[in-house]
Design a protein around this motif. Structure first.
Motif: not given
Length: 100
Positions: A55, A60, A66
């Motif tokens: 992050d 991105e 995740r």
């Protein structure tokens, strides 16, 4: 700058301190990653570290990233990803095999 130092001062429990406060300088980041290699971090904590570093970097962070990071239970792999997380702009580079 004052709010960051105040925020970090208020966060006196290192286990709960947001990693984003700590990562501002590459030398500190390298030392921190070396420390994690010696520490007995849970895979969940290492996954949080990878995502926090990503992050903070140019990557991105998508839901797919995740999910993949959080699904990993191999501490060595997570440390490898943490080492790359602030440097890569492409998920393929983050997840590339070491040998490849």
């Amino acid at each position: 700058m004052v709010s960051s130092s105040t925020e970090h001062h208020d966060c006196h429990d290192e286990d709960r301190c947001p990693p984003m406060i700590l990562f501002g300088h590459p030398v500190f980041l390298r030392a921190y990653l070396e420390m994690t290699a010696e520490a007995d971090w849970s895979p969940e904590s290492l996954a949080e570290l990878v995502l926090a570093l990503a992050d903070a970097g140019p990557l991105e962070v998508t839901d797919d990233i995740r999910v993949r990071v959080n699904a990993c239970s191999d501490p060595e792999q997570l440390r490898t990803w943490a080492d790359r997380a602030m440097q890569v702009t492409d998920p393929a580079a983050l997840f590339a095999d070491r040998a490849g």
